[in-house]
Motif scaffolding. Structure first.
Motif, PDB file in Angstrom:
ATOM      1  N   PHE A  40       0.553   3.234  58.133  1.00 22.63           N
ATOM      2  CA  PHE A  40       0.185   4.274  57.168  1.00 22.63           C
ATOM      3  C   PHE A  40       1.339   5.239  56.929  1.00 22.63           C
ATOM      4  N   CYS A  41       2.018   5.617  57.998  1.00 21.18           N
ATOM      5  CA  CYS A  41       3.157   6.536  57.857  1.00 21.18           C
ATOM      6  C   CYS A  41       4.265   5.919  57.008  1.00 21.18           C
ATOM      7  N   TYR A  42       4.604   4.686  57.291  1.00 22.21           N
ATOM      8  CA  TYR A  42       5.662   4.017  56.521  1.00 22.21           C
ATOM      9  C   TYR A  42       5.269   3.874  55.058  1.00 22.21           C
ATOM     10  N   ALA A  43       4.022   3.486  54.806  1.00 24.58           N
ATOM     11  CA  ALA A  43       3.563   3.326  53.421  1.00 24.58           C
ATOM     12  C   ALA A  43       3.612   4.660  52.682  1.00 24.58           C
ATOM     13  N   GLY A  44       3.194   5.733  53.344  1.00 25.82           N
ATOM     14  CA  GLY A  44       3.239   7.055  52.719  1.00 25.82           C
ATOM     15  C   GLY A  44       4.657   7.518  52.440  1.00 25.82           C
ATOM     16  N   MET A  45       5.556   7.308  53.398  1.00 18.53           N
ATOM     17  CA  MET A  45       6.949   7.702  53.194  1.00 18.53           C
ATOM     18  C   MET A  45       7.590   6.900  52.071  1.00 18.53           C
ATOM     19  N   ARG A  46       7.250   5.640  51.968  1.00 16.80           N
ATOM     20  CA  ARG A  46       7.811   4.799  50.902  1.00 16.80           C
ATOM     21  C   ARG A  46       7.250   5.212  49.538  1.00 16.80           C
ATOM     22  N   ALA A  47       5.943   5.445  49.458  1.00 16.49           N
ATOM     23  CA  ALA A  47       5.316   5.803  48.191  1.00 16.49           C
ATOM     24  C   ALA A  47       5.771   7.173  47.700  1.00 16.49           C
ATOM     25  N   GLN A  48       6.047   8.087  48.628  1.00 16.46           N
ATOM     26  CA  GLN A  48       6.448   9.438  48.242  1.00 16.46           C
ATOM     27  C   GLN A  48       7.960   9.623  48.251  1.00 16.46           C
ATOM     28  N   ASN A  49       8.695   8.554  48.481  1.00 18.81           N
ATOM     29  CA  ASN A  49      10.158   8.586  48.463  1.00 18.81           C
ATOM     30  C   ASN A  49      10.708   9.630  49.451  1.00 18.81           C
ATOM     31  N   HIS A  50      10.221   9.563  50.673  1.00 20.01           N
ATOM     32  CA  HIS A  50      10.609  10.516  51.724  1.00 20.01           C
ATOM     33  C   HIS A  50      12.081  10.325  52.088  1.00 20.01           C
ATOM     34  N   PRO A  51      12.854  11.422  52.219  1.00 19.36           N
ATOM     35  CA  PRO A  51      14.295  11.292  52.434  1.00 19.36           C
ATOM     36  C   PRO A  51      14.728  10.965  53.871  1.00 19.36           C
ATOM     37  N   SER A  52      13.839  11.104  54.855  1.00 24.23           N
ATOM     38  CA  SER A  52      14.224  10.930  56.252  1.00 24.23           C
ATOM     39  C   SER A  52      14.329   9.454  56.638  1.00 24.23           C
ATOM     40  N   ALA A  53      15.549   8.977  56.799  1.00 26.71           N
ATOM     41  CA  ALA A  53      15.769   7.573  57.154  1.00 26.71           C
ATOM     42  C   ALA A  53      15.358   7.284  58.596  1.00 26.71           C
ATOM     43  N   GLY A  54      15.548   8.232  59.493  1.00 22.78           N
ATOM     44  CA  GLY A  54      15.219   8.029  60.905  1.00 22.78           C
ATOM     45  C   GLY A  54      13.741   7.784  61.135  1.00 22.78           C
ATOM     46  N   TRP A  55      12.895   8.623  60.535  1.00 23.48           N
ATOM     47  CA  TRP A  55      11.454   8.446  60.696  1.00 23.48           C
ATOM     48  C   TRP A  55      10.978   7.173  60.013  1.00 23.48           C
TER      49      TRP A  55
END
Length: 91
Positions: A40-55
């Motif tokens: 869920f976290c990865y899908a949310g970060m991908r869908a929202q174009n999250h800038p943190s590469a580490g997370w």
């Protein structure tokens, strides 16, 4: 629309098949919960174009192989995860 339902069915079945051979231990539930949350976290970060590469990398590793499917199904910055809107908070 049929592809979304098939994808959700596959995602729902992955944790069960991963634990099918050792499902009798109580400690396995924690591993499965971590797997689902990382997906869920990865899908949310991908869908929202999250800038943190580490997370993003950490979530991808802990959620693998489900996150690999998410990588191909969820469009970067689309604000949609498997047909569900997840709008970005605008400040």
């Amino acid at each position: 629309m049929k592809n979304i339902h098939l994808t959700l069915l596959l995602l729902a079945g992955m944790p069960a098949t991963a634990l099918a051979d050792n499902g009798d231990r109580a400690g396995d539930a924690g591993v499965s919960a971590l797997w689902v949350l990382a997906n869920f976290c990865y899908a949310g970060m991908r869908a929202q174009n999250h800038p943190s590469a580490g997370w993003r990398i950490a979530a991808f590793i802990f959620g693998f192989p489900g996150t690999l499917l998410t990588y191909f199904v969820v469009a970067e910055g689309s604000e949609r995860i498997y047909g569900v809107d997840v709008p970005r908070v605008r400040r």
